[in-house]
Motif scaffolding. Sequence first.
Motif, short mmCIF file in Angstrom:
data_model
loop_
_atom_site.label_atom_id
_atom_site.label_comp_id
_atom_site.label_asym_id
_atom_site.label_seq_id
_atom_site.Cartn_x
_atom_site.Cartn_y
_atom_site.Cartn_z
N ASP A 49 0.82 -1.21 0.00
CA ASP A 49 0.00 0.00 0.00
C ASP A 49 0.86 1.26 0.00
O ASP A 49 0.54 2.23 -0.69
CB ASP A 49 -0.95 0.02 1.20
N ALA A 53 0.69 4.01 -2.88
CA ALA A 53 0.41 5.40 -2.53
C ALA A 53 1.51 6.32 -3.05
O ALA A 53 1.24 7.42 -3.54
CB ALA A 53 0.25 5.55 -1.02
N VAL A 56 0.95 7.04 -6.69
CA VAL A 56 -0.08 8.06 -6.89
C VAL A 56 0.48 9.45 -6.58
O VAL A 56 0.26 10.39 -7.35
CB VAL A 56 -1.32 7.76 -6.02
N ALA A 102 -1.87 4.19 -11.86
CA ALA A 102 -2.44 4.63 -10.58
C ALA A 102 -3.90 4.18 -10.47
O ALA A 102 -4.34 3.72 -9.41
CB ALA A 102 -2.33 6.14 -10.43
N LEU A 103 -4.65 4.28 -11.57
CA LEU A 103 -6.04 3.84 -11.54
C LEU A 103 -6.13 2.34 -11.26
O LEU A 103 -7.04 1.89 -10.57
CB LEU A 103 -6.73 4.17 -12.86
N SER A 105 -4.13 0.74 -9.41
CA SER A 105 -3.68 0.48 -8.04
C SER A 105 -4.79 0.70 -7.02
O SER A 105 -4.69 0.25 -5.89
CB SER A 105 -2.50 1.38 -7.69
N ILE A 106 -5.85 1.37 -7.42
CA ILE A 106 -6.92 1.74 -6.50
C ILE A 106 -7.91 0.59 -6.42
O ILE A 106 -8.46 0.15 -7.42
CB ILE A 106 -7.62 3.02 -6.97
N ASP A 107 -8.13 0.10 -5.22
CA ASP A 107 -9.05 -1.03 -5.06
C ASP A 107 -10.35 -0.64 -4.37
O ASP A 107 -11.18 -1.50 -4.09
CB ASP A 107 -8.36 -2.18 -4.32
N GLY A 108 -10.54 0.64 -4.09
CA GLY A 108 -11.79 1.08 -3.49
C GLY A 108 -11.87 0.92 -1.98
O GLY A 108 -12.86 1.31 -1.37
N VAL A 113 -3.58 4.10 -0.07
CA VAL A 113 -3.68 4.38 -1.50
C VAL A 113 -4.85 5.32 -1.77
O VAL A 113 -4.71 6.33 -2.48
CB VAL A 113 -3.82 3.08 -2.32
N GLN A 114 -6.00 5.02 -1.21
CA GLN A 114 -7.16 5.87 -1.40
C GLN A 114 -6.89 7.27 -0.86
O GLN A 114 -7.26 8.27 -1.47
CB GLN A 114 -8.41 5.28 -0.74
N VAL A 117 -4.87 9.27 -3.34
CA VAL A 117 -5.71 9.76 -4.43
C VAL A 117 -6.51 10.98 -3.96
O VAL A 117 -6.59 11.99 -4.66
CB VAL A 117 -6.64 8.65 -4.96
#
Length: 188
Positions: A49, A53, A56, A102-103, A105-108, A113-114, A117
């Motif tokens: 993570d 991050a 991003v 980067a998109l 890498s984002i898992d919601g 990481v979030q 963003v």
Amino acid sequence: MAADTRDRILDALETLLLDDGADKATLEAVASRAGVSKGGLLYHFPSKDAMMAALVRRLGERSDVQRVEAEAAGTSLAQWYLQPPDASSAEEVALYRSTLAALRSIDGRPGEVQQAVIDVMGMWDRALQREVTDPVQAEIVRLVGDGIYLAALLGLPHTPPDLHRDVVARLLCGGSSTVDPSGRGSAG
């Protein structure tokens, strides 16, 4: 030298995300692709993570360099944010690749990481709100700019240049509180 190693690790992560997807971007795979030991990778990034991050945040830093260059050339932030990306520019292609990675890498899930963003996007939000004094107008500029960039990333058909120019002109000059063509905030 440490910055070079960090960038090499992040470049390896970016390539793995683009070529193989997030599931294959393990710490071991990134270390191998970057030519460092797993311990060397963990020295720079204590977790996957943290590494994602950092990817991003690096994207945010690189895009901010473009913004500063545009501003130095007399372009307002709103104008820059609404311009179609230049696919013939090596710098822009590198940003495309970084954005796509980067998109991926984002898992919601909430986490580092979030938050990265949110921090990067918040930087643009705050800057647009400082320049475009009407908060609704600033939000419309952000949403339209995000849509323009996403369409370019997805390879969707481009808006004809004359129509794009007219859309931007109406958006920036058509509100009660907007940005004039010189790029300075104005109330109308």
